[in-house]
Design an enzyme around this catalytic site. Structure first.
Site, PDB file in Angstrom:
ATOM      1  N   ALA A  66       0.866  -1.174   0.000  1.00 24.31           N
ATOM      2  CA  ALA A  66       0.000   0.000   0.000  1.00 24.31           C
ATOM      3  C   ALA A  66       0.906   1.228   0.000  1.00 24.31           C
ATOM      4  O   ALA A  66       2.117   1.110   0.117  1.00 24.31           O
ATOM      5  CB  ALA A  66      -0.871  -0.024   1.243  1.00 24.31           C
ATOM      6  N   GLY A 105      -0.194  -5.088   0.669  1.00 19.57           N
ATOM      7  CA  GLY A 105      -1.372  -4.838  -0.158  1.00 19.57           C
ATOM      8  C   GLY A 105      -1.216  -5.445  -1.548  1.00 19.57           C
ATOM      9  O   GLY A 105      -2.204  -5.791  -2.200  1.00 19.57           O
ATOM     10  N   GLU A 108      -2.141  -9.012  -1.205  1.00 17.40           N
ATOM     11  CA  GLU A 108      -3.598  -9.068  -0.993  1.00 17.40           C
ATOM     12  C   GLU A 108      -4.347  -8.852  -2.308  1.00 17.40           C
ATOM     13  O   GLU A 108      -5.363  -9.485  -2.575  1.00 17.40           O
ATOM     14  CB  GLU A 108      -4.011  -8.022   0.052  1.00 17.40           C
TER      15      GLU A 108
END
Ligand SMILES: NC(=O)c1ccc[n+]([C@@H]2O[C@H](COP(=O)([O-])OP(=O)(O)OC[C@H]3O[C@@H](n4cnc5c(N)ncnc54)[C@H](O)[C@@H]3O)[C@@H](O)[C@H]2O)c1
Length: 705
Positions: A66, A105, A108
């Site tokens: 992220a 992230g 993910e």
């Protein structure tokens, strides 16, 4: 090819749409990238001729996380979960094509895709725990569904990465692509696109969760084995709860639990401290007033004088970074011993699976042993690591001055000697600098780069750059007794010893410190390192001590009794043969009580709170002195030194950050109380008093500079 926005493009090969993300350097899932991905997905979905979608990244890696600069700020839409939902609910299968690292992230994101293919060098991990967080984008619920609960616990609580082979064996990826990633992913997409039907969702896979339910003790077992490492830390414990939810709850409830616990961590002081620390490391690299005239010198060859504990470890750092080293000793015996230790260290890493035999040979070949001082003549950087003796160091720097080529950097690894004095014996003090590595030098990340009075800017710039090249954390300091770290450590050590004289026992002090977050307490560390470290210096100093100060001699007395620590089976504690577990020893307790009595100290009950305050506030007060005197550039540099070099818990951000969380006024009030009671060592630092007067924190001080 259509450019969707600055960060995303959309392309076609046959029936496969290819979405390429391009957000250098690591394709972080920034706001712009999220917007682009969402738009590209929409286009690919409505195109009736597209049967499958490949999601691939430009540059050196797949999405590696992220955008952490957005953490703690108001969310900007679309959020991560909106992207993840759009991917997962796509009626056309989406294939993540992974190279570099799929991290945080990024992983993910890949987990929400319907398939994952990767090149053999790709790596995968969820490192959020390192920032005091947990994966908040479904990672705790999807990863265990693919790889099983055991591997998920190991990966998410450590944040460590796994390679493609392991990812493939555990079910994390569907295929390892051996040739071109894009071509391989497109071929894979064509295959799964042609199959038609609803694409498979990770969230629907329950076989591994059902299997885990058959073994409900699995979580407690894991906690029993690894929980000691997480003592006091919220993130790993919260992660375990999310994984229990993955096993025991339906997917959507598990996601809700993940979100709830993620939010708790995001708002916690611990995660704030760890995120602060992450940025502090980057900040330390910035040296005000250094650019643009300061240009790092390229180091093509390094010479190290002394192949002892430090010289050998430092040589390994250079060899590991691919920089050739000449390792110079005074005689063959010491040279052979030093090289033997280096080889054994490498062999130990190989045994743990870190290195191949070819790696060892390559690194050993980069270290050229020598008994000829003249060999320094070719080196761009020379690091002296001989015994800590001013006369010897001066002699060596005199020789270096005669032999080193013009412009070569003359570094010293001294822990405590005055580098200005060393520089003064040369005709080129502008080239002399301290490079204070920590032991074991091949492992410890901290390097204090110590600028002396006349050190040139290009030399400082180069030293900082070399630190980075060696994958260390270089922090700039100035000449001062103990530089940054050892100056603070003095206050920590002194208070721990005084506390024992005043009424605590070593085991109480150590427990208070480990409860605070230290991996080991002061006395367990002494026993590990050897109580005789510094013995001669302490003995020599006994005669010339100023008599306005208090000293504790218990450690010297222990040495006189042969209690050197673990290596003699007893020190501050006793040890069963073959065990490293410290056991309180009545003999030591009797010595402590007798010593207190001899000094006229009335022993009293000491609280754990007092132990922590005295062991932590002493270094904080010294930290303020270091700032005031310009020895350290900024509070966050001090925090880096004390966390990476001295075991202060990173989840407390470092002593200066911790002081801010306690409140500087509270810290100063206690310091004043200690000063009134115990005198000399607790003189409040003027800078600390000033900040309290102005209602400011160390963070304000740093921001205002
Ligand atoms: N050991 C630590 O934890 C530590 C940590 C940081 C800094 N330091 C500093 O690093 C320096 C080295 O410490 P160490 O622990 O590696 O010492 P050490 O005793 O392990 O090694 C010193 C080496 O220098 C060699 N040597 C001595 N005179 C020499 C000469 N004239 N020419 C070539 N080689 C010579 C010795 O043979 C020996 O191998 C000291 O200044 C020390 O203060 C040590």
């Amino acid at each position: 090819m259509a450019q969707i926005n600055e960060f995303v493009s959309l392309d076609r090969e046959g029936a496969v749409a290819i979405i390429t993300a391009n957000n250098p350097p690591v394709n972080a899932l920034s706001h712009g990238l999220r917007v682009g991905l969402l738009d590209a997905l929409k286009e690919a979905k409505v195109d009736a001729t597209v049967t499958a979608i490949v999601l691939i990244c430009a540059g050196r890696t797949f999405v590696a996380g992220a955008d952490i600069s957005e953490f703690g700020k108001p969310p900007r839409l679309p959020g991560l979960n909106e992207i993840f939902d759009a991917i997962e609910s796509s009626p056309k299968p989406i294939v993540a094509a992974i190279h570099g690292t799929a991290l945080g992230g990024g992983l993910e994101l890949a987990l929400t895709c319907h398939y994952r293919v990767a090149v053999a060098s790709a790596r995968f991990g969820l490192p959020e725990v390192k920032l005091g967080l947990l994966p908040g984008g479904g990672g705790t619920q999807r990863l265990p569904r693919l790889v099983g609960i055991d591997k998920a616990m190991a990966m998410i609580t450590t944040g460590d990465m796994i390679g493609a082979a392991e990812a493939s064996a555990s079910g994390l990826i569907d295929e390892i692509v051996s040739g071109d990633l894009r071509a391989g992913a497109v071929a894979f997409g064509q295959k799964v696109g042609a199959k038609g039907g609803k694409p498979p969702l990770v969230r629907d896979r329950n076989d591994k969760m059902v299997a885990a339910r058959a073994n409900p003790g699995i979580f407690d077992e894991f906690r029993k084995t690894h929980g000691r490492r997480w003592r006091g830390q919220m993130a790993p414990n919260h992660i375990m709860k999310t994984l229990e939810a993955a096993v025991n709850l339906p997917f959507d409830q598990g996601i809700a639990e993940e979100r709830r616990l993620f939010t708790e961590l995001m708002n916690s002081d611990q995660s704030k401290a760890q995120r602060y620390f992450f940025f502090a490391e980057r900040e330390a690299a910035k040296i005000p007033g250094l650019s643009p005239d300061a240009k790092p010198i390229e180091i093509k060859l390094c010479a190290i004088i002394g192949a002892g504990t430090m010289g050998g470890g430092i040589a390994m750092n250079f060899a590991n970074a691919g920089i050739p080293v000449i390792l110079i000793e005074q005689d063959q015996k010491n040279l052979d011993r030093g090289l033997g230790v280096i080889r054994r260290n490498y062999e130990n890493s190989a045994a743990r699976g870190g290195l191949t035999p070819a790696d060892i040979d390559r690194r050993m070949a980069l270290i050229r042993p020598s008994l000829t001082f003249d060999d320094v003549a070719q080196a761009d950087l020379i690091i002296e690591a001989v015994y800590e003796n001013m006369g010897l160091k001066k002699e060596i720097f005199g020789k270096l001055d005669r032999l080193a080529k013009p412009g070569a950097i003359l570094g010293t690894n001294t822990s405590a000697l005055n580098i200005d004095e060393i520089a003064a014996v040369t005709s080129r003090p502008q080239d002399v600098i301290g490079l204070h590595f920590f032991s074991p030098a091949n492992i410890m990340r901290l390097v204090e780069v110590v600028r002396a009075e006349k050190t040139g800017k290009d030399i400082i710039a180069t030293a900082m750059q070399v630190g980075k090249q060696l994958k260390k954390v270089p922090v700039l300091a100035r000449v001062y007794e103990g530089f940054i770290g050892n100056a603070m450590l003095r206050h920590y050590g002194r208070e721990a010893h005084f506390l024992v004289e005043e009424g605590a026992m070593p085991q109480q002090v150590d427990k208070a410190l480990t409860d605070f977050g230290y991996a080991m307490g002061m006395f367990a560390v002494h026993d590990l390192a050897g109580n005789d470290v510094g013995y001669r210096m302490r003995k020599a100093a006994q005669a010339s001590r100023p008599n306005d100060r208090r000293y504790s001699d218990i450690i010297t007395l222990l040495c006189d009794m042969g209690r050197l620590g673990q290596k003699t089976g007893k020190g501050w504690y006793r040890y069963e043969p073959g065990s490293r577990t410290p056991i309180p020893d009545p003999e030591v307790e009797a010595l402590i009580i007798a010593q207190a009595k001899a000094k006229g100290i009335e022993r009293r009950v000491i609280t754990d709170e007092e132990i922590v305050k005295r062991c932590v506030y002493g270094p904080i007060n010294e930290g303020a002195v270091l700032l005031e005197k310009g020895i350290a550039l900024r509070p966050s540099d001090i925090d880096i030194v004390y966390v990476t070099g001295y075991g202060f818990p990173s989840w407390r951000g470092g002593p200066m950050f911790y002081a801010d969380t306690v409140g500087l006024k509270n810290v100063l009030d206690d310091i004043k109380r200690f000063h009134e009671r115990d005198g000399f060592f607790w003189k409040p630092a003027p800078l600390l008093e000033q900040l309290v007067r102005e209602g400011k924190s160390f963070a304000d001080y740093q921001a205002g500079r």
